[in-house]
Motif scaffolding. Structure first.
Motif, PDB file in Angstrom:
ATOM      1  N   TYR A  33     -21.295  91.709  32.900  1.00 39.32           N
ATOM      2  CA  TYR A  33     -20.876  90.995  34.102  1.00 39.32           C
ATOM      3  C   TYR A  33     -22.032  90.950  35.099  1.00 39.32           C
ATOM      4  CZ  TYR A  33     -16.359  92.335  32.086  1.00 39.32           C
ATOM      5  OH  TYR A  33     -15.310  92.557  31.237  1.00 39.32           O
ATOM      6  N   GLU A  34     -22.387  89.759  35.522  1.00 40.06           N
ATOM      7  CA  GLU A  34     -23.406  89.614  36.559  1.00 40.06           C
ATOM      8  C   GLU A  34     -22.793  89.916  37.927  1.00 40.06           C
ATOM      9  OE1 GLU A  34     -26.515  89.153  35.872  1.00 40.06           O
ATOM     10  OE2 GLU A  34     -26.143  88.893  33.725  1.00 40.06           O
ATOM     11  N   LYS A  35     -23.626  90.270  38.871  1.00 39.14           N
ATOM     12  CA  LYS A  35     -23.156  90.552  40.228  1.00 39.14           C
ATOM     13  C   LYS A  35     -22.426  89.332  40.787  1.00 39.14           C
ATOM     14  CE  LYS A  35     -24.680  91.960  44.843  1.00 39.14           C
ATOM     15  NZ  LYS A  35     -25.811  92.345  45.713  1.00 39.14           N
ATOM     16  N   GLY A  36     -21.234  89.552  41.328  1.00 43.98           N
ATOM     17  CA  GLY A  36     -20.448  88.475  41.907  1.00 43.98           C
ATOM     18  C   GLY A  36     -19.520  87.779  40.929  1.00 43.98           C
ATOM     19  N   MET A  37     -19.590  88.129  39.651  1.00 43.70           N
ATOM     20  CA  MET A  37     -18.767  87.467  38.634  1.00 43.70           C
ATOM     21  C   MET A  37     -17.324  87.942  38.715  1.00 43.70           C
ATOM     22  SD  MET A  37     -19.269  87.479  34.467  1.00 43.70           S
ATOM     23  CE  MET A  37     -20.880  86.695  34.596  1.00 43.70           C
ATOM     24  N   ASN A  38     -16.382  87.003  38.514  1.00 48.99           N
ATOM     25  CA  ASN A  38     -14.967  87.355  38.421  1.00 48.99           C
ATOM     26  C   ASN A  38     -14.703  87.994  37.064  1.00 48.99           C
ATOM     27  OD1 ASN A  38     -13.943  86.430  40.933  1.00 48.99           O
ATOM     28  ND2 ASN A  38     -14.100  84.319  40.213  1.00 48.99           N
ATOM     29  N   VAL A  39     -14.243  89.213  37.080  1.00 49.11           N
ATOM     30  CA  VAL A  39     -13.933  89.936  35.843  1.00 49.11           C
ATOM     31  C   VAL A  39     -12.483  89.693  35.443  1.00 49.11           C
ATOM     32  CG1 VAL A  39     -13.775  92.226  34.776  1.00 49.11           C
ATOM     33  CG2 VAL A  39     -15.663  91.683  36.350  1.00 49.11           C
ATOM     34  N   HIS A  40     -11.608  89.621  36.449  1.00 49.44           N
ATOM     35  CA  HIS A  40     -10.182  89.429  36.164  1.00 49.44           C
ATOM     36  C   HIS A  40      -9.498  88.788  37.358  1.00 49.44           C
ATOM     37  CE1 HIS A  40      -6.046  90.255  34.939  1.00 49.44           C
ATOM     38  NE2 HIS A  40      -5.846  90.721  36.154  1.00 49.44           N
ATOM     39  N   ARG A  41      -8.621  87.841  37.080  1.00 54.29           N
ATOM     40  CA  ARG A  41      -7.691  87.301  38.063  1.00 54.29           C
ATOM     41  C   ARG A  41      -6.463  86.824  37.302  1.00 54.29           C
ATOM     42  NH1 ARG A  41     -11.888  83.272  38.076  1.00 54.29           N
ATOM     43  NH2 ARG A  41     -11.130  81.326  37.145  1.00 54.29           N
ATOM     44  N   LEU A  96      -7.327  91.111  41.785  1.00 50.93           N
ATOM     45  CA  LEU A  96      -8.555  90.474  41.339  1.00 50.93           C
ATOM     46  C   LEU A  96      -9.608  91.550  41.160  1.00 50.93           C
ATOM     47  CD1 LEU A  96      -7.171  88.561  43.782  1.00 50.93           C
ATOM     48  CD2 LEU A  96      -8.859  86.973  42.870  1.00 50.93           C
ATOM     49  N   ILE A  97     -10.491  91.319  40.212  1.00 54.27           N
ATOM     50  CA  ILE A  97     -11.575  92.267  39.952  1.00 54.27           C
ATOM     51  C   ILE A  97     -12.877  91.491  39.891  1.00 54.27           C
ATOM     52  CG2 ILE A  97     -12.480  94.044  38.398  1.00 54.27           C
ATOM     53  CD1 ILE A  97      -9.661  94.369  37.266  1.00 54.27           C
ATOM     54  N   GLU A  98     -13.877  91.953  40.624  1.00 51.03           N
ATOM     55  CA  GLU A  98     -15.184  91.310  40.576  1.00 51.03           C
ATOM     56  C   GLU A  98     -16.272  92.364  40.426  1.00 51.03           C
ATOM     57  OE1 GLU A  98     -16.593  89.254  43.999  1.00 51.03           O
ATOM     58  OE2 GLU A  98     -16.556  91.035  45.279  1.00 51.03           O
ATOM     59  N   ALA A  99     -17.409  91.946  39.915  1.00 48.41           N
ATOM     60  CA  ALA A  99     -18.550  92.851  39.779  1.00 48.41           C
ATOM     61  C   ALA A  99     -19.344  92.839  41.079  1.00 48.41           C
ATOM     62  CB  ALA A  99     -19.432  92.409  38.608  1.00 48.41           C
ATOM     63  N   VAL A 100     -19.435  93.984  41.742  1.00 54.37           N
ATOM     64  CA  VAL A 100     -20.247  94.071  42.955  1.00 54.37           C
ATOM     65  C   VAL A 100     -21.670  94.500  42.618  1.00 54.37           C
ATOM     66  CG1 VAL A 100     -18.312  94.472  44.496  1.00 54.37           C
ATOM     67  CG2 VAL A 100     -19.410  96.408  43.407  1.00 54.37           C
ATOM     68  N   GLN A 101     -21.846  94.995  41.416  1.00 56.46           N
ATOM     69  CA  GLN A 101     -23.170  95.242  40.837  1.00 56.46           C
ATOM     70  C   GLN A 101     -23.128  94.742  39.395  1.00 56.46           C
ATOM     71  OE1 GLN A 101     -24.305  99.371  40.979  1.00 56.46           O
ATOM     72  NE2 GLN A 101     -24.055  99.545  43.190  1.00 56.46           N
ATOM     73  N   ALA A 102     -24.280  94.381  38.875  1.00 61.13           N
ATOM     74  CA  ALA A 102     -24.332  94.006  37.462  1.00 61.13           C
ATOM     75  C   ALA A 102     -23.734  95.145  36.637  1.00 61.13           C
ATOM     76  CB  ALA A 102     -25.769  93.726  37.040  1.00 61.13           C
ATOM     77  N   ALA A 103     -22.887  94.804  35.683  1.00 59.07           N
ATOM     78  CA  ALA A 103     -22.136  95.841  34.976  1.00 59.07           C
ATOM     79  C   ALA A 103     -22.037  95.540  33.482  1.00 59.07           C
ATOM     80  CB  ALA A 103     -20.729  95.970  35.564  1.00 59.07           C
ATOM     81  N   ARG A 104     -21.896  96.602  32.707  1.00 58.23           N
ATOM     82  CA  ARG A 104     -21.608  96.497  31.271  1.00 58.23           C
ATOM     83  C   ARG A 104     -20.337  97.288  30.995  1.00 58.23           C
ATOM     84  NH1 ARG A 104     -24.234  98.805  27.714  1.00 58.23           N
ATOM     85  NH2 ARG A 104     -25.319 100.337  29.007  1.00 58.23           N
ATOM     86  N   ALA A 105     -19.511  96.763  30.124  1.00 55.29           N
ATOM     87  CA  ALA A 105     -18.237  97.425  29.846  1.00 55.29           C
ATOM     88  C   ALA A 105     -17.810  97.182  28.412  1.00 55.29           C
ATOM     89  CB  ALA A 105     -17.162  96.914  30.805  1.00 55.29           C
ATOM     90  N   ILE A 106     -16.935  98.036  27.942  1.00 55.18           N
ATOM     91  CA  ILE A 106     -16.243  97.817  26.675  1.00 55.18           C
ATOM     92  C   ILE A 106     -14.831  97.359  27.016  1.00 55.18           C
ATOM     93  CG2 ILE A 106     -15.297  98.911  24.603  1.00 55.18           C
ATOM     94  CD1 ILE A 106     -17.657 100.868  24.726  1.00 55.18           C
ATOM     95  N   VAL A 107     -14.408  96.248  26.448  1.00 55.62           N
ATOM     96  CA  VAL A 107     -13.075  95.709  26.688  1.00 55.62           C
ATOM     97  C   VAL A 107     -12.240  95.892  25.423  1.00 55.62           C
ATOM     98  CG1 VAL A 107     -11.708  93.685  27.291  1.00 55.62           C
ATOM     99  CG2 VAL A 107     -13.961  94.025  28.339  1.00 55.62           C
TER     100      VAL A 107
END
Length: 221
Positions: A33-41, A96-107
């Motif tokens: 996830y890039e900074k500012g990207m919507n992760v979930h809505r 809603l969930i957004e990335a406030v910093q660039a992030a990596r995750a396992i979904v």
């Protein structure tokens, strides 16, 4: 999916048998996830559980007036199951969930997670326990908004940001601070001006420099 990475990030890994572990390995995906990207809505549907490896995610709601209220943050090594709340009976979250910093995750997608919850009680217990802990975070946030003055909330937020970043110079706007403490931008601007007059900080365009950490701490202690 890398087995070592998944096993270290998944709290209930040791409670799975080898078939369930295999299913998890084959079905989970790594997301960036890039900074500012919507992760979930809500219109994205039910994504699944997010195991955050690095970065920071912000979970928030929007009022009818369009004001954003940050409920809590998720940091590297923590998990978020609210994006899979559709799997939990009688529990609904419109967050809603957004990335406030660039992030990596396992979904862990819903179609993988749901069978595990049905067969393995440890997985379901983990999900509900996570929800309970997050409810505690939400209640703490609401208590802050309802009973704590804006000056203390701003001070506490800046203190936490300073500790996270390990620097006294924070690149953040008045609007971002307002979103994170559930207040209006104009209120934040007045508080920062007051803190500036008191020698606590220096606020510039998109930047806040903490000048006196002890004075800042005393505001909310």
């Amino acid at each position: 999916m890398d087995t070592e990475k998944l096993s270290s990030a998944c709290p209930f890994w040791d409670k799975l048998d080898w078939r369930e572990q295999k299913q998890l390995i084959e079905g989970s995906v790594e997301a960036v996830y890039e900074k500012g990207m919507n992760v979930h809505r809500s219109d994205m549907g039910c994504r699944g559980a997010i195991l955050l490896l690095t970065g920071v995610l912000r979970v928030y709601i929007i009022s009818d007036q369009g004001r954003e209220v940050t409920l809590f943050r998720i940091r590297g090594g923590e998990n978020c199951v609210l994006s899979a709340s559709c799997l939990m009976d009688s529990i609904e979250f419109d967050v809603l969930i957004e990335a406030v910093q660039a992030a990596r995750a396992i979904v862990i997608p819903v179609n993988v997670l749901h069978p595990l919850m049905e067969r393995n009680p440890h997985v379901g217990l983990f999900m509900y326990r996570q929800v309970t802990e997050r409810f505690s975070d939400v209640m703490w946030t609401m208590q802050q908004i309802l009973f704590m003055g804006a000056d203390r909330r701003v001070a506490m937020f800046l203190w936490d940001e300073m500790l996270d970043a390990k620097v006294s110079e924070l690149f953040i706007t008045h609007d971002e601070i307002a979103k994170n403490i559930g207040s209006a931008r104009e209120v934040v601007t007045k508080v920062l001006k007051y803190f500036g007059d008191e020698g606590i900080l220096a606020a510039g365009r998109g930047k806040v420099v903490i000048l006196d950490k002890e004075k800042l701490k005393k505001v909310f202690m």
